[in-house]
Scaffold this motif. Structure first.
Motif, PDB file in Angstrom:
ATOM      1  N   ALA A 113       0.834  -1.207   0.000  1.00  0.00           N
ATOM      2  CA  ALA A 113       0.000   0.000   0.000  1.00  0.00           C
ATOM      3  C   ALA A 113       0.866   1.253   0.000  1.00  0.00           C
ATOM      4  N   ILE A 114       1.935   1.233   0.781  1.00  0.00           N
ATOM      5  CA  ILE A 114       2.844   2.392   0.827  1.00  0.00           C
ATOM      6  C   ILE A 114       3.444   2.637  -0.552  1.00  0.00           C
ATOM      7  N   MET A 115       3.851   1.566  -1.219  1.00  0.00           N
ATOM      8  CA  MET A 115       4.423   1.721  -2.554  1.00  0.00           C
ATOM      9  C   MET A 115       3.407   2.326  -3.514  1.00  0.00           C
ATOM     10  N   GLN A 116       2.177   1.847  -3.448  1.00  0.00           N
ATOM     11  CA  GLN A 116       1.151   2.370  -4.343  1.00  0.00           C
ATOM     12  C   GLN A 116       0.881   3.849  -4.046  1.00  0.00           C
ATOM     13  N   ILE A 117       0.855   4.224  -2.771  1.00  0.00           N
ATOM     14  CA  ILE A 117       0.656   5.633  -2.389  1.00  0.00           C
ATOM     15  C   ILE A 117       1.792   6.489  -2.936  1.00  0.00           C
ATOM     16  N   ILE A 118       3.029   6.036  -2.742  1.00  0.00           N
ATOM     17  CA  ILE A 118       4.184   6.798  -3.239  1.00  0.00           C
ATOM     18  C   ILE A 118       4.135   6.926  -4.753  1.00  0.00           C
ATOM     19  N   LEU A 119       3.824   5.846  -5.442  1.00  0.00           N
ATOM     20  CA  LEU A 119       3.726   5.902  -6.905  1.00  0.00           C
ATOM     21  C   LEU A 119       2.655   6.893  -7.357  1.00  0.00           C
ATOM     22  N   GLU A 120       1.507   6.855  -6.708  1.00  0.00           N
ATOM     23  CA  GLU A 120       0.409   7.739  -7.115  1.00  0.00           C
ATOM     24  C   GLU A 120       0.684   9.197  -6.797  1.00  0.00           C
TER      25      GLU A 120
END
Length: 174
Positions: free
Chosen positions: A70-77
């Motif tokens: 989830a953290i990775m997806q947040i950072i990517l977005e």
């Protein structure tokens, strides 16, 4: 005192490493608070950051997050500006998310269990590799896809190897 919008609570050889790696790949400024002793994550103070008492915990723009995928997806977005991931609402994005979450939800748990039995348990507690049919099925799925790889997003790493380090980004024809 942080100098960036991202503060990563990190312990070597933990899932926080994938967050550090992603920030490096994206050339993002971040702060790193290294956990000196793993027992620190079980304290009430740390559990305010991650109530599970696990790593990672990341503070992004003043809000705490946990769960590395989830953290990775947040950072990517929020910060990637189209790097390392296909655009939202595209067929390629659907394939990207399918494989990203296959790796996290299906492949990695089996890989982790296999590693635990091969490298971490005492010999009298280890189970032979052949006892892990789910691992073999997950690996077969991954390898079947790898044979039909059409193209990489770019010449550099995409999110997949960050998410599961030894696996390159795959965009399959299915």
């Amino acid at each position: 005192m942080t100098v960036s919008d991202i503060l990563i609570f990190h312990f070597p050889s933990s899932r926080s490493g994938r967050i550090v790696w992603l920030c490096e790949e994206l050339d993002l400024k971040y702060d790193l608070e290294v956990i000196k002793h793993i027992k620190e994550i079980k304290t009430d103070e740390y559990k305010q950051k991650n109530p599970n008492g696990l790593l990672p915990a990341v503070k992004i723009e003043g809000e705490f997050y946990y769960e590395s995928g989830a953290i990775m997806q947040i950072i990517l977005e929020r910060f990637a500006h189209g790097k390392l991931t296909p655009a939202a609402n595209t067929k390629q994005r659907g394939k990207f998310l399918k494989w990203m979450w296959f790796l996290e939800a299906t492949f990695t748990p089996h890989l982790s269990q296999l590693n635990h039995h091969k490298n971490l348990l005492p010999d009298d507690k280890k189970v032979p590799e052949v006892q892990f049919p789910c691992w073999h099925a997950s690996l077969a799925t991954l390898l079947k896809c790898a044979v039909s790889v059409q193209a990489f997003v770019s010449k550099r790493l995409c999110t997949m190897p960050v998410h599961t380090r030894p696996v390159w980004c795959l965009h399959c024809s299915d």
